[in-house]
Design a protein around this motif. Structure first.
Motif, PDB file in Angstrom:
ATOM      1  N   ALA A 261      40.564  37.547 110.428  1.00  0.00           N
ATOM      2  CA  ALA A 261      40.133  38.431 110.775  1.00  0.00           C
ATOM      3  C   ALA A 261      38.596  38.433 110.594  1.00  0.00           C
ATOM      4  CB  ALA A 261      41.187  39.730 111.529  1.00  0.00           C
ATOM      5  N   ARG A 262      38.435  39.259 109.163  1.00  0.00           N
ATOM      6  CA  ARG A 262      38.071  39.282 109.089  1.00  0.00           C
ATOM      7  C   ARG A 262      36.236  39.168 109.034  1.00  0.00           C
ATOM      8  NH1 ARG A 262      40.901  37.674 104.564  1.00  0.00           N
ATOM      9  NH2 ARG A 262      39.192  35.890 103.556  1.00  0.00           N
ATOM     10  N   ASP A 263      36.771  37.800 109.274  1.00  0.00           N
ATOM     11  CA  ASP A 263      35.203  36.673 109.561  1.00  0.00           C
ATOM     12  C   ASP A 263      34.401  37.507 110.949  1.00  0.00           C
ATOM     13  OD1 ASP A 263      35.335  35.625 107.704  1.00  0.00           O
ATOM     14  OD2 ASP A 263      36.633  33.948 108.706  1.00  0.00           O
ATOM     15  N   ILE A 264      35.419  37.423 112.439  1.00  0.00           N
ATOM     16  CA  ILE A 264      35.540  38.183 113.250  1.00  0.00           C
ATOM     17  C   ILE A 264      34.785  39.530 113.048  1.00  0.00           C
ATOM     18  CG2 ILE A 264      36.241  38.599 115.240  1.00  0.00           C
ATOM     19  CD1 ILE A 264      38.699  36.078 115.485  1.00  0.00           C
ATOM     20  N   ASP A 265      35.887  40.378 112.486  1.00  0.00           N
ATOM     21  CA  ASP A 265      34.995  41.522 112.913  1.00  0.00           C
ATOM     22  C   ASP A 265      33.901  41.751 111.789  1.00  0.00           C
ATOM     23  OD1 ASP A 265      35.669  44.499 112.531  1.00  0.00           O
ATOM     24  OD2 ASP A 265      35.238  44.689 110.349  1.00  0.00           O
ATOM     25  N   TYR A 266      33.522  41.217 111.223  1.00  0.00           N
ATOM     26  CA  TYR A 266      31.930  41.008 110.156  1.00  0.00           C
ATOM     27  C   TYR A 266      30.685  40.781 111.570  1.00  0.00           C
ATOM     28  CZ  TYR A 266      28.090  40.918 107.445  1.00  0.00           C
ATOM     29  OH  TYR A 266      26.587  40.590 107.511  1.00  0.00           O
ATOM     30  N   ILE A 267      31.231  39.666 112.292  1.00  0.00           N
ATOM     31  CA  ILE A 267      30.863  39.362 113.613  1.00  0.00           C
ATOM     32  C   ILE A 267      30.539  40.621 114.545  1.00  0.00           C
ATOM     33  CG2 ILE A 267      30.344  38.016 115.519  1.00  0.00           C
ATOM     34  CD1 ILE A 267      31.720  35.434 113.870  1.00  0.00           C
ATOM     35  N   ILE A 268      31.340  40.807 114.927  1.00  0.00           N
ATOM     36  CA  ILE A 268      30.827  42.285 115.673  1.00  0.00           C
ATOM     37  C   ILE A 268      30.399  43.657 115.221  1.00  0.00           C
ATOM     38  CG2 ILE A 268      32.458  44.341 116.968  1.00  0.00           C
ATOM     39  CD1 ILE A 268      35.157  41.823 117.134  1.00  0.00           C
ATOM     40  N   THR A 269      30.501  43.302 114.296  1.00  0.00           N
ATOM     41  CA  THR A 269      29.836  44.587 113.256  1.00  0.00           C
ATOM     42  C   THR A 269      28.308  44.408 113.412  1.00  0.00           C
ATOM     43  OG1 THR A 269      31.393  45.125 111.929  1.00  0.00           O
ATOM     44  CG2 THR A 269      29.410  45.600 111.562  1.00  0.00           C
ATOM     45  N   VAL A 270      27.950  43.038 112.749  1.00  0.00           N
ATOM     46  CA  VAL A 270      26.480  42.751 113.529  1.00  0.00           C
ATOM     47  C   VAL A 270      25.797  41.917 115.039  1.00  0.00           C
ATOM     48  CG1 VAL A 270      25.066  40.348 113.167  1.00  0.00           C
ATOM     49  CG2 VAL A 270      26.624  41.547 110.893  1.00  0.00           C
ATOM     50  N   VAL A 271      26.647  42.153 115.730  1.00  0.00           N
ATOM     51  CA  VAL A 271      26.415  42.207 117.249  1.00  0.00           C
ATOM     52  C   VAL A 271      25.663  43.516 117.387  1.00  0.00           C
ATOM     53  CG1 VAL A 271      27.236  41.921 119.603  1.00  0.00           C
ATOM     54  CG2 VAL A 271      27.549  40.333 117.432  1.00  0.00           C
ATOM     55  N   LYS A 272      26.690  44.504 116.635  1.00  0.00           N
ATOM     56  CA  LYS A 272      26.478  46.310 117.755  1.00  0.00           C
ATOM     57  C   LYS A 272      25.213  46.834 117.450  1.00  0.00           C
ATOM     58  CE  LYS A 272      31.569  47.660 118.603  1.00  0.00           C
ATOM     59  NZ  LYS A 272      32.898  48.416 117.960  1.00  0.00           N
ATOM     60  N   GLU A 273      25.343  46.208 115.917  1.00  0.00           N
ATOM     61  CA  GLU A 273      23.684  47.400 114.830  1.00  0.00           C
ATOM     62  C   GLU A 273      22.606  46.421 115.681  1.00  0.00           C
ATOM     63  OE1 GLU A 273      24.349  45.676 110.870  1.00  0.00           O
ATOM     64  OE2 GLU A 273      26.230  47.501 110.686  1.00  0.00           O
ATOM     65  N   ARG A 274      22.481  44.652 115.885  1.00  0.00           N
ATOM     66  CA  ARG A 274      21.217  44.323 116.265  1.00  0.00           C
ATOM     67  C   ARG A 274      21.119  44.771 117.492  1.00  0.00           C
ATOM     68  NH1 ARG A 274      20.356  38.482 114.009  1.00  0.00           N
ATOM     69  NH2 ARG A 274      20.914  39.221 111.578  1.00  0.00           N
ATOM     70  N   VAL A 275      22.020  44.729 118.488  1.00  0.00           N
ATOM     71  CA  VAL A 275      21.572  44.882 120.195  1.00  0.00           C
ATOM     72  C   VAL A 275      21.689  46.407 119.973  1.00  0.00           C
ATOM     73  CG1 VAL A 275      22.825  45.232 122.314  1.00  0.00           C
ATOM     74  CG2 VAL A 275      23.582  42.910 121.299  1.00  0.00           C
ATOM     75  N   ASN A 276      21.674  47.263 118.917  1.00  0.00           N
ATOM     76  CA  ASN A 276      21.642  48.440 119.067  1.00  0.00           C
ATOM     77  C   ASN A 276      20.433  49.038 118.679  1.00  0.00           C
ATOM     78  OD1 ASN A 276      21.510  51.284 119.582  1.00  0.00           O
ATOM     79  ND2 ASN A 276      22.849  51.581 117.245  1.00  0.00           N
ATOM     80  N   GLU A 277      19.918  48.148 117.706  1.00  0.00           N
ATOM     81  CA  GLU A 277      18.149  47.979 117.141  1.00  0.00           C
ATOM     82  C   GLU A 277      17.443  47.454 118.164  1.00  0.00           C
ATOM     83  OE1 GLU A 277      18.977  45.910 113.650  1.00  0.00           O
ATOM     84  OE2 GLU A 277      19.490  47.286 112.294  1.00  0.00           O
ATOM     85  N   ARG A 278      17.608  46.579 118.826  1.00  0.00           N
ATOM     86  CA  ARG A 278      15.950  46.283 119.591  1.00  0.00           C
ATOM     87  C   ARG A 278      16.897  47.062 121.309  1.00  0.00           C
ATOM     88  NH1 ARG A 278      15.208  39.692 121.282  1.00  0.00           N
ATOM     89  NH2 ARG A 278      14.546  40.425 123.232  1.00  0.00           N
ATOM     90  N   PHE A 279      17.957  47.013 121.925  1.00  0.00           N
ATOM     91  CA  PHE A 279      17.875  47.845 122.860  1.00  0.00           C
ATOM     92  C   PHE A 279      17.986  48.787 122.881  1.00  0.00           C
ATOM     93  CE2 PHE A 279      18.663  42.651 123.372  1.00  0.00           C
ATOM     94  CZ  PHE A 279      17.554  43.040 124.506  1.00  0.00           C
ATOM     95  N   GLY A 280      18.994  49.549 122.168  1.00  0.00           N
ATOM     96  CA  GLY A 280      19.360  50.817 122.061  1.00  0.00           C
ATOM     97  C   GLY A 280      20.525  51.303 123.153  1.00  0.00           C
ATOM     98  N   ILE A 281      20.961  50.018 122.996  1.00  0.00           N
ATOM     99  CA  ILE A 281      22.928  50.401 123.403  1.00  0.00           C
ATOM    100  C   ILE A 281      23.143  50.239 122.448  1.00  0.00           C
ATOM    101  CG2 ILE A 281      24.265  48.600 124.910  1.00  0.00           C
ATOM    102  CD1 ILE A 281      22.026  47.868 126.863  1.00  0.00           C
ATOM    103  N   ILE A 282      24.364  50.493 122.626  1.00  0.00           N
ATOM    104  CA  ILE A 282      26.095  51.086 121.474  1.00  0.00           C
ATOM    105  C   ILE A 282      26.914  49.029 122.674  1.00  0.00           C
ATOM    106  CG2 ILE A 282      27.669  51.710 120.044  1.00  0.00           C
ATOM    107  CD1 ILE A 282      25.772  54.423 119.840  1.00  0.00           C
TER     108      ILE A 282
END
Length: 292
Positions: A261-282
């Motif tokens: 679960a921690r592997d999946i949670d880490y990926i989810i965190t990275v995805v949220k950060e990258r998408v927010n950084e590039r597109f301003g979307i949470i």
């Protein structure tokens, strides 16, 4: 079908391995699992529970992320007695909440009933799909529901009419109830099998079924696809431990090899950060977390 004829003693199972109860195939243990065989069992269970937040309700397990190796709350499962299909009239079916969508799809093909074709291929139970208003290819499951029978937070049976069921994209006012059954209304058609085959084919073309997954992890933002945003961030194939963002569908995280679960949670965190950084979307998560 009368599920109230007999009163069963509560079916309690201890130290249940949950790997085969969730489509991500995460390893976890439920110290206590209650299996309800009729509504009397559910009443007895609710008498022992303070609130809906004090237990996990397990359906098909296709939309959950179990975050702990050992759960700290009991799990409630509806037994096979809640898996059935009964004809109400020529176009309406009463369907038990534990009934697998695949079983209902097969029945509608045989009976020439149109309405669920767009949802074909989702590995879920009818109750679970109602709780989150599952949708696919523009069709929402709750658009077919005429009435739902549920057990409310007071442990009482409640009949919820169509006009009182409020839903939107991935949201349902039924989420906080224990759904027992529902009446769905269909249209008559003679090309149901062909349409089911077509939509299943489309699903397999765009989604990843090569490894275990929970389906789409994130809800789609307005007029955009979460998978598209993730792809544009260059994250397809991003891997942590045994978990990986699918190379085929950016909104799928697959379990390639004993993912935690921690592997999946880490990926989810990275995805949220990258998408927010590039597109301003949470991005908002679609999956349901079983948190400790």
């Amino acid at each position: 079908m009368n599920m109230d004829v007999r009163t069963y003693r509560l079916d309690v199972r201890k130290k249940v391995l949950l790997r085969m109860f969730n489509t991500l195939r995460l390893e976890a243990i439920a110290p206590i699992m209650f299996v309800a065989h009729n509504t009397d069992d559910l009443f007895a269970f609710m008498e022992r529970i303070c609130s809906r937040d004090d237990f996990y309700l397990l359906g098909g397990g296709s939309n959950i992320l179990i975050e702990s190796d050992i759960l700290n709350k009991p799990v409630l499962v509806l037994g096979e007695e809640f898996s059935y299909i009964e004809r109400v009239d020529s176009l309406s079916l009463e369907i038990g909440a534990a009934t697998a969508l695949s079983k209902v799809i097969s029945y509608t093909i045989e009976q020439n009933l149109r309405g669920l074709e767009e949802l074909a291929g989702i590995p879920a139970s009818i109750g679970g799909m109602m709780a989150c208003n599952a949708s696919s290819f523009g069709k929402e499951l709750l658009s077919l529901v005429e009435e739902a029978t549920v057990i409310d937070e007071n442990g009482e049976i409640k009949y919820v009419k169509k006009s009182d069921i409020h839903y939107s994209y991935r949201r349902s006012s039924l989420r906080n109830y224990i759904i027992i059954k529902a009446i769905l209304r269909f249209d008559e058609a003679y090309d149901v099998k062909e349409k089911v085959t077509s939509f299943v084919g489309k699903r397999f073309n765009i989604q990843d079924f090569s490894y275990p997954s929970a389906g789409c992890i994130f809800k789609n933002p307005l007029s955009l696809s979460a998978g598209y945003l993730i792809d544009k961030c260059g994250l397809k194939g991003f891997r942590v431990g045994g978990a990986q963002i699918s190379l085929k569908h950016g909104n799928f995280i697959i379990n390639r090899a004993n993912a935690k679960a921690r592997d999946i949670d880490y990926i989810i965190t990275v995805v949220k950060e990258r998408v927010n950084e590039r597109f301003g979307i949470i991005l908002e998560e679609e999956i349901v977390r079983w948190q400790v």
